[in-house]
Design an enzyme around this catalytic site. Structure first.
Site, short mmCIF file in Angstrom:
data_model
loop_
_atom_site.label_atom_id
_atom_site.label_comp_id
_atom_site.label_asym_id
_atom_site.label_seq_id
_atom_site.Cartn_x
_atom_site.Cartn_y
_atom_site.Cartn_z
N HIS A 78 40.11 27.06 5.86
CA HIS A 78 40.54 26.89 4.46
C HIS A 78 39.52 27.50 3.51
CE1 HIS A 78 43.05 23.12 5.77
NE2 HIS A 78 43.46 24.26 6.32
N HIS A 237 51.34 26.97 4.20
CA HIS A 237 50.03 26.59 4.71
C HIS A 237 49.68 27.41 5.95
CE1 HIS A 237 46.45 24.24 5.28
NE2 HIS A 237 46.71 24.26 6.57
N ASP A 241 46.28 29.48 6.43
CA ASP A 241 45.44 29.47 7.62
C ASP A 241 45.22 30.87 8.17
OD1 ASP A 241 44.93 26.75 7.72
OD2 ASP A 241 46.42 26.33 9.27
N HIS A 264 45.90 29.08 15.19
CA HIS A 264 44.53 29.58 15.19
C HIS A 264 44.20 30.37 16.45
CE1 HIS A 264 43.85 27.29 11.61
NE2 HIS A 264 44.15 26.16 12.21
#
Length: 304
Positions: A78, A237, A241, A264
């Protein structure tokens, strides 16, 4: 010449780690040209410096974790996203613990903190990483891809078996020639499901999570009383990311990122795949502001 950027002055904040639940002190300090983003574990003796690069990522379970030897800093995505969104090239990040504070679950508080400190240009050319050839990684039905594009555009699709995720909540395309990072991405919060909380905490994750720093869903609805900040906040979001994960390449990207159910781990795999292909990207600079793709217009006109 479009120049590199750092902070005018140091700034600090305190928060709670999403996964550790521990109180964390964070200090952001200006850095010299060509330093990049460097995290410092100031609670260790001696302190350990960890460059914010894709090759330093050692864990991708529910966040991106940087590692140098035994020292780690988790949940960096973030803050990295906010730095990318504001075009900050060089920064020292002092963190007195193993995790960046979660704040409200978005990049918004970091944007506010950075803008409050002031952003200044530096006497060195800003370097961009231009995608020159397609690069793709896959994991089952999940995939992520880079393609050449004269700007910075992200196209993301998610797929969760939950009634809240209607068709309007599954996909978004953000083209920064048309959209503002601060207005349309930065405030999108992380999210999670009540049925996963017990398993996460048994694994030592999510210990600091609450309705104040995440969107929480039960079997049928959003539990946060204030509802959503965007109609498609969930997938926005994921874009947030991805911007943070991809900024671990060390430079702003000129290209398109397209992903289906990525996270991720796959974002880091894509970054490493790009770095392993010297023909797939090249570093570029611009002598004049009007040569820069319009996706980076906010950086060209911003002044400290």
């Amino acid at each position: 010449m479009l120049r590199q950027r750092t902070l005018k002055a140091a700034t600090r904040t305190t928060g709670v780690g999403l996964h550790t639940g521990a109180r964390v002190d964070l200090v952001l300090r200006p850095a010299a040209p060509d330093t990049g983003i460097v995290f410092h574990r100031t609670d260790l003796s001696p302190p350990v410096a960890i460059p914010a690069t894709a090759s330093q990522v050692g864990d991708t379970r529910l966040s991106s974790t940087l590692r140098e030897g035994a020292a780690t800093v988790s949940t960096v995505e973030h803050l990295m996203s906010a730095l990318a969104g504001l075009g900050i090239d060089n920064l020292h990040v002092d963190v007195a613990g193993p995790e960046i504070p979660i704040m409200d679950g978005s990049a918004g508080p970091f944007v506010f903190l950075l803008q409050g400190a002031g952003i200044v240009e530096q006497p060195a050319p800003k370097r961009y990483l231009r995608i020159a050839a397609p690069v793709e990684v896959r994991d089952g039905d999940k995939w992520a891809r880079f393609e050449p594009f004269d700007g910075f555009r992200l196209d993301f699709t998610i797929d969760f078996p939950h009634p809240v995720f209607g068709s309007e909540n599954r996909h978004v395309m953000i083209d920064f020639a048309l959209h503002s990072y601060v207005k349309e991405v930065a405030r999108a919060r992380t999210f999670g499901f009540m049925q996963d909380v017990e398993a996460m905490r048994a694994a030592g994750l999510g210990l600091g999570g609450s309705l104040q720093n995440a969107i929480v869903l039960d079997e049928v609805r959003v539990l946060n009383s204030e509802g959503l900040r965007y109609d498609n906040e969930f997938v926005r979001h994921k874009i947030l990311d991805a911007i943070g994960d991809l900024y671990l390449l060390g430079h702003p990207l000129i290209g398109q990122y397209t992903a289906h159910k990525s996270g991720h781990a796959l974002n880091n795999a894509l970054a490493r795949a790009l770095l392993a292909r010297p023909d797939a990207a090249r570093l570029v600079t611009f002598d004049a502001a009007d040569e820069v793709p319009s996706a980076f217009y906010d950086w060209r006109v911003a002044t400290a």
